[in-house]
Write a protein that holds these residues in place. Structure first.
Motif, PDB file in Angstrom:
ATOM      1  N   GLU A  65      -1.776  32.472  17.788  1.00  0.00           N
ATOM      2  CA  GLU A  65      -3.060  31.801  18.000  1.00  0.00           C
ATOM      3  C   GLU A  65      -3.000  30.348  17.516  1.00  0.00           C
ATOM      4  N   ILE A  66      -2.374  30.133  16.363  1.00  0.00           N
ATOM      5  CA  ILE A  66      -2.193  28.769  15.860  1.00  0.00           C
ATOM      6  C   ILE A  66      -1.396  27.945  16.853  1.00  0.00           C
ATOM      7  N   TRP A  67      -0.332  28.537  17.385  1.00  0.00           N
ATOM      8  CA  TRP A  67       0.495  27.826  18.360  1.00  0.00           C
ATOM      9  C   TRP A  67      -0.300  27.473  19.605  1.00  0.00           C
ATOM     10  N   HIS A  68      -1.077  28.402  20.139  1.00  0.00           N
ATOM     11  CA  HIS A  68      -1.864  28.129  21.343  1.00  0.00           C
ATOM     12  C   HIS A  68      -2.837  26.976  21.107  1.00  0.00           C
ATOM     13  N   TRP A  69      -3.424  26.929  19.912  1.00  0.00           N
ATOM     14  CA  TRP A  69      -4.356  25.846  19.596  1.00  0.00           C
ATOM     15  C   TRP A  69      -3.619  24.508  19.549  1.00  0.00           C
ATOM     16  N   LEU A  70      -2.478  24.469  18.879  1.00  0.00           N
ATOM     17  CA  LEU A  70      -1.693  23.233  18.812  1.00  0.00           C
ATOM     18  C   LEU A  70      -1.235  22.802  20.208  1.00  0.00           C
ATOM     19  N   GLU A  71      -0.824  23.764  20.994  1.00  0.00           N
ATOM     20  CA  GLU A  71      -0.352  23.481  22.348  1.00  0.00           C
ATOM     21  C   GLU A  71      -1.435  22.804  23.183  1.00  0.00           C
ATOM     22  N   ASN A  72      -2.677  23.165  22.932  1.00  0.00           N
ATOM     23  CA  ASN A  72      -3.798  22.618  23.691  1.00  0.00           C
ATOM     24  C   ASN A  72      -4.363  21.321  23.105  1.00  0.00           C
ATOM     25  N   HIS A  73      -3.889  20.945  21.910  1.00  0.00           N
ATOM     26  CA  HIS A  73      -4.472  19.770  21.254  1.00  0.00           C
ATOM     27  C   HIS A  73      -3.481  18.662  20.940  1.00  0.00           C
ATOM     28  N   VAL A  74      -2.215  18.985  20.736  1.00  0.00           N
ATOM     29  CA  VAL A  74      -1.228  17.964  20.366  1.00  0.00           C
ATOM     30  C   VAL A  74      -0.694  17.289  21.616  1.00  0.00           C
ATOM     31  N   ALA A  75      -0.939  15.981  21.731  1.00  0.00           N
ATOM     32  CA  ALA A  75      -0.521  15.232  22.918  1.00  0.00           C
ATOM     33  C   ALA A  75       0.941  14.783  22.832  1.00  0.00           C
ATOM     34  N   ASP A  76       1.419  14.529  21.620  1.00  0.00           N
ATOM     35  CA  ASP A  76       2.798  14.075  21.419  1.00  0.00           C
ATOM     36  C   ASP A  76       3.745  15.252  21.667  1.00  0.00           C
ATOM     37  N   GLN A  77       4.451  15.215  22.790  1.00  0.00           N
ATOM     38  CA  GLN A  77       5.286  16.341  23.188  1.00  0.00           C
ATOM     39  C   GLN A  77       6.484  16.556  22.271  1.00  0.00           C
ATOM     40  N   GLU A  78       7.017  15.492  21.720  1.00  0.00           N
ATOM     41  CA  GLU A  78       8.149  15.633  20.783  1.00  0.00           C
ATOM     42  C   GLU A  78       7.689  16.324  19.504  1.00  0.00           C
ATOM     43  N   LEU A  79       6.525  15.913  19.010  1.00  0.00           N
ATOM     44  CA  LEU A  79       5.967  16.536  17.815  1.00  0.00           C
ATOM     45  C   LEU A  79       5.602  17.988  18.099  1.00  0.00           C
ATOM     46  N   LEU A  80       5.041  18.232  19.273  1.00  0.00           N
ATOM     47  CA  LEU A  80       4.669  19.599  19.647  1.00  0.00           C
ATOM     48  C   LEU A  80       5.889  20.504  19.683  1.00  0.00           C
ATOM     49  N   GLN A  81       6.997  19.993  20.190  1.00  0.00           N
ATOM     50  CA  GLN A  81       8.231  20.767  20.241  1.00  0.00           C
ATOM     51  C   GLN A  81       8.739  21.079  18.838  1.00  0.00           C
ATOM     52  N   THR A  82       8.565  20.119  17.917  1.00  0.00           N
ATOM     53  CA  THR A  82       8.947  20.355  16.527  1.00  0.00           C
ATOM     54  C   THR A  82       8.139  21.506  15.942  1.00  0.00           C
ATOM     55  N   TYR A  83       6.831  21.485  16.178  1.00  0.00           N
ATOM     56  CA  TYR A  83       5.973  22.568  15.694  1.00  0.00           C
ATOM     57  C   TYR A  83       6.388  23.906  16.308  1.00  0.00           C
ATOM     58  N   LYS A  84       6.682  23.893  17.581  1.00  0.00           N
ATOM     59  CA  LYS A  84       7.082  25.124  18.269  1.00  0.00           C
ATOM     60  C   LYS A  84       8.369  25.687  17.680  1.00  0.00           C
ATOM     61  N   ASN A  85       9.347  24.801  17.441  1.00  0.00           N
ATOM     62  CA  ASN A  85      10.628  25.241  16.884  1.00  0.00           C
ATOM     63  C   ASN A  85      10.435  25.905  15.520  1.00  0.00           C
ATOM     64  N   VAL A  86       9.556  25.321  14.710  1.00  0.00           N
ATOM     65  CA  VAL A  86       9.345  25.863  13.367  1.00  0.00           C
ATOM     66  C   VAL A  86       8.562  27.176  13.418  1.00  0.00           C
ATOM     67  N   ILE A  87       7.522  27.216  14.247  1.00  0.00           N
ATOM     68  CA  ILE A  87       6.694  28.423  14.312  1.00  0.00           C
ATOM     69  C   ILE A  87       7.481  29.606  14.852  1.00  0.00           C
ATOM     70  N   PHE A  88       8.178  29.402  15.971  1.00  0.00           N
ATOM     71  CA  PHE A  88       8.884  30.521  16.595  1.00  0.00           C
ATOM     72  C   PHE A  88      10.316  30.677  16.094  1.00  0.00           C
ATOM     73  N   GLY A  89      10.864  29.596  15.538  1.00  0.00           N
ATOM     74  CA  GLY A  89      12.230  29.678  15.029  1.00  0.00           C
ATOM     75  C   GLY A  89      12.314  30.070  13.576  1.00  0.00           C
ATOM     76  N   TYR A  90      11.215  29.837  12.840  1.00  0.00           N
ATOM     77  CA  TYR A  90      11.240  30.183  11.411  1.00  0.00           C
ATOM     78  C   TYR A  90      10.008  30.955  10.954  1.00  0.00           C
ATOM     79  N   ARG A  91       8.802  30.421  11.192  1.00  0.00           N
ATOM     80  CA  ARG A  91       7.618  30.984  10.539  1.00  0.00           C
ATOM     81  C   ARG A  91       7.360  32.438  10.950  1.00  0.00           C
ATOM     82  N   ILE A  92       7.320  32.710  12.253  1.00  0.00           N
ATOM     83  CA  ILE A  92       7.098  34.103  12.678  1.00  0.00           C
ATOM     84  C   ILE A  92       8.287  34.991  12.309  1.00  0.00           C
ATOM     85  N   PRO A  93       9.541  34.578  12.593  1.00  0.00           N
ATOM     86  CA  PRO A  93      10.670  35.420  12.172  1.00  0.00           C
ATOM     87  C   PRO A  93      10.701  35.688  10.671  1.00  0.00           C
ATOM     88  N   SER A  94      10.356  34.700   9.866  1.00  0.00           N
ATOM     89  CA  SER A  94      10.409  34.912   8.413  1.00  0.00           C
ATOM     90  C   SER A  94       9.384  35.951   7.973  1.00  0.00           C
TER      91      SER A  94
END
Length: 320
Positions: free
Chosen positions: A231-260
């Motif tokens: 849900e946090i990711w979906h909200w960020l995806e709909n609000h963060v315009a900077d695509q490079e920053l958005l990709q960073t958030y995605k990498n951390v959320i799905f690459g670390y935060r949820i797996p951890s």
């Protein structure tokens, strides 16, 4: 965000449920602050003890500075939202009913906000656990939102001071009916919506860990972890315009935060081997996305994941 030269009114929201024994200390810690332009809003979430009587007695001494709102039991998110809606201050802060703040907390946070021209401030604090005291946050925090997502810093709810118009303009509230991670979602939205966030690196309250109140292990927390972070990711995806920053958030959320969250809960439940195997397989799609996006934390995660798989492998062999 520009502050007026006059003192801002600060509203401190205290949600409570059957905490009459500790509520007096919490309320008094606010109403005896060196900063005088404030109000306390106690939101009673359906208590069955003598909370109402305790607040009534406090009101005799503090008058209109202490508001009391009762609602049927709907959870802490609904209670905090009710308090925000009842607030008359330009700034909002929170306090758990079993904690207390130091006498100059509000004065120092408001002063720091004004000096820095910011609209959100969080402060440091002391964690009290088993009669031991430690600092809650360590080191300077340059990128609050990213560091929060990376789990490099986790400010406690009492640490925040927020301009109320930030919440109103961006329609930010606590997710009601959610019993896990609702505070993370709320503050992530606040940090993204704020023009400027500042960290006051001074402990200004005690966060008292209630050992008896700690949540017991249960497998359904895996589902709750995945739900709130997607849900946090979906909200960020709909609000963060900077695509490079958005990709960073995605990498951390799905690459670390949820797996951890999944790995450490699986490790905690490893003795229930059949269940652990089943949940590991169920959440395999998320676990496959684990990557090294979070530095040493990712390395540690990979080690625990390896140990878990070895544990499951040994269990299989012993079953044969």
């Amino acid at each position: 965000m520009k502050y007026d030269t006059v003192d801002n009114m600060v509203s401190v929201v205290i949600p409570t449920y059957n905490r009459a024994g500790s509520l007096v200390r919490a309320v008094e810690s606010v109403l005896t602050q060196t900063y005088s332009e404030l109000e306390v809003i106690v939101v009673d979430d359906g208590s069955t003890d003598d909370t109402a009587a305790v607040v009534e007695n406090l009101q005799k001494h503090h008058g209109l500075r202490l508001k009391y709102v009762y609602q049927t039991n709907r959870g802490v998110s609904a209670a905090r939202n009710r308090g925000i809606n009842q607030a008359s201050g330009e700034d909002i802060s929170f306090l758990d009913s079993d904690d207390y703040i130091y006498p100059k907390k509000i004065e120092k946070q408001i002063s720091f906000l004004k000096d820095q021209g910011a609209d959100v401030c969080f402060c440091n604090y002391n964690v009290i656990r088993k009669k031991k005291r430690r600092r809650g946050l360590r080191g300077q925090i340059e990128k609050p939102l990213l560091h929060y997502i990376q789990s490099k810093m986790t400010p406690q709810t009492n640490a925040w001071m927020i301009r109320r118009d930030i919440l109103a303009k961006k329609d930010i509230s606590f997710r009601e009916g959610c019993s896990w991670g609702e505070d993370m979602e709320f503050f992530i939205k606040v940090m993204y919506a704020a023009e400027k966030i500042v960290f006051l690196d001074e402990p200004l309250f005690d966060y008292c860990v209630n050992e008896s109140g700690l949540s017991l292990f249960s497998w359904d927390k895996l589902e709750k972890d995945v739900f709130i972070w997607t849900e946090i990711w979906h909200w960020l995806e709909n609000h963060v315009a900077d695509q490079e920053l958005l990709q960073t958030y995605k990498n951390v959320i799905f690459g670390y935060r949820i797996p951890s969250l999944l790995v450490y809960r699986l490790w905690e439940g490893r003795k229930m081997t059949a269940d652990a195997r089943g949940y590991a397989e169920l959440y395999r799609p998320y676990l496959k996305q684990m990557n090294c996006s979070n530095g040493l934390r990712s390395v540690k995660l990979a080690i625990v994941w390896t140990l878990f798989n070895l544990k499951m492998m040994c269990a299989r062999k012993s079953d044969r």
